[in-house]
Scaffold this motif. Structure first.
Motif, PDB file in Angstrom:
ATOM      1  N   GLU A 154      40.166  55.085  47.186  1.00 56.22           N
ATOM      2  CA  GLU A 154      40.217  54.183  48.345  1.00 56.22           C
ATOM      3  C   GLU A 154      39.345  54.730  49.477  1.00 56.22           C
ATOM      4  O   GLU A 154      39.363  55.926  49.784  1.00 56.22           O
TER       5      GLU A 154
ATOM      6  N   SER B  71      53.634  52.137  44.094  1.00 52.44           N
ATOM      7  CA  SER B  71      52.979  51.047  44.814  1.00 52.44           C
ATOM      8  C   SER B  71      51.472  51.014  44.590  1.00 52.44           C
ATOM      9  O   SER B  71      50.867  49.944  44.524  1.00 52.44           O
TER      10      SER B  71
ATOM     11  N   TYR C 143      49.880  51.589  42.016  1.00 53.80           N
ATOM     12  CA  TYR C 143      49.510  51.104  40.686  1.00 53.80           C
ATOM     13  C   TYR C 143      49.976  49.677  40.412  1.00 53.80           C
ATOM     14  O   TYR C 143      49.731  49.149  39.314  1.00 53.80           O
TER      15      TYR C 143
ATOM     16  N   LYS D 160      48.876  46.901  41.541  1.00 54.84           N
ATOM     17  CA  LYS D 160      47.731  46.018  41.349  1.00 54.84           C
ATOM     18  C   LYS D 160      47.089  46.206  39.984  1.00 54.84           C
ATOM     19  O   LYS D 160      46.318  45.345  39.520  1.00 54.84           O
ATOM     20  N   LYS D 161      47.397  47.308  39.306  1.00 57.38           N
ATOM     21  CA  LYS D 161      46.794  47.607  38.011  1.00 57.38           C
ATOM     22  C   LYS D 161      47.560  46.977  36.849  1.00 57.38           C
ATOM     23  O   LYS D 161      47.095  47.046  35.701  1.00 57.38           O
TER      24      LYS D 161
ATOM     25  N   ASP E 250      49.461  43.615  35.052  1.00 59.76           N
ATOM     26  CA  ASP E 250      49.351  42.161  35.041  1.00 59.76           C
ATOM     27  C   ASP E 250      50.741  41.542  34.897  1.00 59.76           C
ATOM     28  O   ASP E 250      51.149  41.089  33.825  1.00 59.76           O
TER      29      ASP E 250
ATOM     30  N   GLU F 261      41.032  47.279  48.975  1.00 64.19           N
ATOM     31  CA  GLU F 261      40.467  46.727  47.753  1.00 64.19           C
ATOM     32  C   GLU F 261      41.095  47.321  46.492  1.00 64.19           C
ATOM     33  O   GLU F 261      40.922  46.793  45.405  1.00 64.19           O
ATOM     34  N   THR F 262      41.836  48.399  46.643  1.00 65.27           N
ATOM     35  CA  THR F 262      42.333  49.083  45.446  1.00 65.27           C
ATOM     36  C   THR F 262      43.827  48.909  45.208  1.00 65.27           C
ATOM     37  O   THR F 262      44.290  49.053  44.080  1.00 65.27           O
ATOM     38  N   PHE F 263      44.623  48.638  46.225  1.00 64.91           N
ATOM     39  CA  PHE F 263      46.057  48.476  46.019  1.00 64.91           C
ATOM     40  C   PHE F 263      46.571  47.296  46.827  1.00 64.91           C
ATOM     41  O   PHE F 263      45.978  46.887  47.821  1.00 64.91           O
ATOM     42  N   THR F 264      47.695  46.739  46.368  1.00 61.08           N
ATOM     43  CA  THR F 264      48.294  45.602  47.044  1.00 61.08           C
ATOM     44  C   THR F 264      49.118  46.056  48.244  1.00 61.08           C
ATOM     45  O   THR F 264      49.737  47.119  48.217  1.00 61.08           O
ATOM     46  N   LYS F 265      49.138  45.229  49.295  1.00 58.84           N
ATOM     47  CA  LYS F 265      49.853  45.600  50.519  1.00 58.84           C
ATOM     48  C   LYS F 265      51.312  45.156  50.524  1.00 58.84           C
ATOM     49  O   LYS F 265      52.056  45.503  51.424  1.00 58.84           O
ATOM     50  N   ARG F 266      51.731  44.380  49.507  1.00 57.69           N
ATOM     51  CA  ARG F 266      53.075  43.803  49.588  1.00 57.69           C
ATOM     52  C   ARG F 266      54.181  44.846  49.542  1.00 57.69           C
ATOM     53  O   ARG F 266      55.296  44.591  49.986  1.00 57.69           O
TER      54      ARG F 266
END
Length: 295
Positions: free
Chosen positions: A111, A158, A160, A162-163, A165, A283-288
């Motif tokens: 990141e 957290s 991971y 986004k990695k 599906d 761009e690399t991980f989700t913020k949720r």
């Protein structure tokens, strides 16, 4: 964003904050062993969401591992911490999960962090340190260490998310399954007096479990994921900053937590730092799960 959605997001954060107090009551006042409490909470959630385990996701072992980290794994450590710390201080220390997530993303995912998010990380960490320096924080330092470890485990999961599906609700189901399968054996092997609180305070313990496992894990997170599905994350995620603020307020009101100047000042600085991290894109991980990393 419609007023109804805003009201529901405020309600969700109130339920999350109240869950910290309820969990404190469960593991401290009622004497529930923390790992066993977390395992039963996961079981209740699993019973309701079991249908979402199908179809089997790709790399389901990875999905289960991530779910364990941001679910029962981090919650169990948080519950252990609550047996030695008060909810208000725990709520502020939990803000350390956001800078931990960004730092882990730098190390593990490459990141790129500019000076603004660097400032946010510094403010968040400094604020938490100031809050811990309060008299109540120093008295419960052992418990806050477990809270910090909980944040680290949640942050690791957290980065991971986004990695994998898988959607938010199926991830809840896999989190509940992995958490129950892992935590129950640990509880049976390491904790004593598992049944005693259930026989001594059956209705109170059941109430805590229903609130934590169904109202919070299922109902509150369903609202949150639906809001993320219908609206941009930059509109939804900032509402999660209400959670630690409400936790401090509820802790002071319901459990009589001592809220001094260091806690208020440190909490304000930490919230300001986390706000920067929440508002800056990644761009690399989700913020949720940046602020709320426990399913």
């Amino acid at each position: 964003m419609p007023a109804k959605t805003i009201a529901l997001l405020v309600l969700v954060n109130l339920l999350w904050a109240l869950n910290v107090v309820v969990s404190k009551v469960a593991v401290d006042d009622l004497g529930m062993p923390p790992l066993f409490y977390a395992a039963l909470r996961a079981l209740l959630t699993l019973v309701v969401l079991a249908r979402l385990l199908r179809p089997l996701p790709r790399n389901w072992p990875v999905v289960a591992a991530v779910g364990l980290a941001i679910g029962g794994g981090s919650f169990a450590l948080f519950a252990i911490g609550l047996s030695h710390a008060n909810p208000s201080t725990a709520g502020i220390v939990s803000l350390s999960g956001a800078p931990m997530t960004v730092l882990l993303a730098i190390v593990l995912l490459g990141e790129d962090v500019g000076w603004r998010r660097g400032l946010g990380i510094a403010l968040a960490i400094a604020g938490v340190v100031i809050a811990i320096s309060s008299p109540s924080g120093l008295q419960s330092s052992a418990g806050l260490g477990w809270i910090g470890l909980s944040c680290l485990v949640g942050a690791l999961g957290s980065v991971y998310v986004k990695k994998i599906d898988v959607g938010g609700k199926p991830l809840q189901a896999w989190s509940a399954l992995a958490s129950f399968v892992v935590l129950l054996p640990f509880a049976l092997a390491t904790e004593r007096g598992l049944v005693a609180p259930l026989t001594t305070h059956p209705l109170q313990v059941l109430g805590c479990l229903i609130f934590a496992g169904l109202v919070v894990s299922v109902y509150a997170h369903t609202i949150y994921f639906n809001a993320l599905k219908d609206h941009d994350a930059n509109l939804v995620v900032p509402f999660t900053l209400l959670h630690p603020l409400m936790t401090v307020a509820l802790g002071a009101w319901l459990t009589g937590d001592p809220v001094g100047i260091p806690l208020l000042v440190g909490g304000s600085i930490a919230v300001a730092g986390v706000s920067i991290l929440v508002l800056r894109p990644s761009e690399t991980f989700t913020k949720r799960f940046l602020v709320r990393s426990r399913l």
